[in-house]
Design a protein around this motif. Structure first.
Motif, PDB file in Angstrom:
ATOM      1  N   ASN A 137       8.059   7.776   7.930  1.00 29.56           N
ATOM      2  CA  ASN A 137       9.089   7.052   7.175  1.00 29.56           C
ATOM      3  C   ASN A 137       8.845   7.154   5.672  1.00 29.56           C
ATOM      4  OD1 ASN A 137      10.482   6.256   9.449  1.00 29.56           O
ATOM      5  ND2 ASN A 137       9.343   4.348   9.658  1.00 29.56           N
TER       6      ASN A 137
ATOM      7  N   ARG B  63       7.213   9.603   4.101  1.00 28.49           N
ATOM      8  CA  ARG B  63       7.512  10.979   3.698  1.00 28.49           C
ATOM      9  C   ARG B  63       9.008  11.235   3.662  1.00 28.49           C
ATOM     10  NH1 ARG B  63       2.698  14.727   6.128  1.00 28.49           N
ATOM     11  NH2 ARG B  63       1.146  13.826   4.763  1.00 28.49           N
ATOM     12  N   HIS B  64       9.732  10.625   4.583  1.00 25.57           N
ATOM     13  CA  HIS B  64      11.185  10.778   4.583  1.00 25.57           C
ATOM     14  C   HIS B  64      11.772  10.189   3.311  1.00 25.57           C
ATOM     15  CE1 HIS B  64      15.312  10.946   5.884  1.00 25.57           C
ATOM     16  NE2 HIS B  64      15.418   9.652   5.691  1.00 25.57           N
ATOM     17  N   ALA B  65      11.248   9.038   2.891  1.00 24.39           N
ATOM     18  CA  ALA B  65      11.774   8.372   1.704  1.00 24.39           C
ATOM     19  C   ALA B  65      11.491   9.169   0.429  1.00 24.39           C
ATOM     20  CB  ALA B  65      11.189   6.977   1.587  1.00 24.39           C
ATOM     21  N   PHE B  66      10.323   9.770   0.330  1.00 26.19           N
ATOM     22  CA  PHE B  66       9.947  10.435  -0.905  1.00 26.19           C
ATOM     23  C   PHE B  66      10.153  11.947  -0.887  1.00 26.19           C
ATOM     24  CE2 PHE B  66       7.636   6.463  -1.224  1.00 26.19           C
ATOM     25  CZ  PHE B  66       7.942   6.085  -2.515  1.00 26.19           C
ATOM     26  N   GLU B  67       9.965  12.584   0.244  1.00 23.55           N
ATOM     27  CA  GLU B  67      10.047  14.037   0.308  1.00 23.55           C
ATOM     28  C   GLU B  67      11.309  14.533   1.000  1.00 23.55           C
ATOM     29  OE1 GLU B  67       6.477  15.188   2.289  1.00 23.55           O
ATOM     30  OE2 GLU B  67       5.179  14.439   0.694  1.00 23.55           O
ATOM     31  N   GLY B  68      12.002  13.655   1.687  1.00 20.18           N
ATOM     32  CA  GLY B  68      13.219  14.040   2.377  1.00 20.18           C
ATOM     33  C   GLY B  68      12.965  14.739   3.699  1.00 20.18           C
ATOM     34  N   LEU B  69      11.734  14.657   4.202  1.00 17.17           N
ATOM     35  CA  LEU B  69      11.434  15.260   5.498  1.00 17.17           C
ATOM     36  C   LEU B  69      12.121  14.471   6.604  1.00 17.17           C
ATOM     37  CD1 LEU B  69       7.629  15.978   5.062  1.00 17.17           C
ATOM     38  CD2 LEU B  69       9.501  17.607   4.921  1.00 17.17           C
ATOM     39  N   PRO B  70      12.515  15.131   7.681  1.00 14.41           N
ATOM     40  CA  PRO B  70      13.190  14.402   8.768  1.00 14.41           C
ATOM     41  C   PRO B  70      12.247  13.424   9.454  1.00 14.41           C
ATOM     42  CG  PRO B  70      12.767  16.659   9.403  1.00 14.41           C
ATOM     43  CD  PRO B  70      12.387  16.548   7.960  1.00 14.41           C
TER      44      PRO B  70
END
Length: 92
Positions: free
Chosen positions: A49, A51-58
């Motif tokens: 979650n 990484r999704h918020a900062f890097e846009g990873l799924p």
């Protein structure tokens, strides 16, 4: 990431506390509310979650509920049976 690891440490302490205090069932057969630490706090999900918020990873998909999985398989089975009957010339 460091904060998520700190949260995991706090969750681990809470997990050990609940093993002693937070139980379900009767007084004769108490059972812990959570069977393992990942039921209470999953570090991998938390990191995904972040990484999704900062890097846009799924974000990882959560495991399907057993009831939903059973229902979808049942629907597929009924569909296959219907197709077989139609192919063999039987009425549905």
């Amino acid at each position: 990431m460091q904060k998520s690891e700190q949260r995991q440490n706090l969750a681990l302490q809470a997990f050990f506390n609940q093993m002693v205090q937070a139980t379900t069932g009767s007084d004769k057969n108490p059972k812990p509310k959570y069977k393992n630490l990942d039921d209470m706090y999953n570090l991998d999900d938390e990191k995904a979650n972040i990484r999704h918020a900062f890097e846009g990873l799924p974000v990882k998909k959560k495991k399907a509920d057993i009831n939903e999985l059973t229902a979808s398989r049942w629907d597929e089975w009924k569909k296959i049976q219907k197709e077989r009957r139609e192919r063999n010339g039987r009425k549905v």
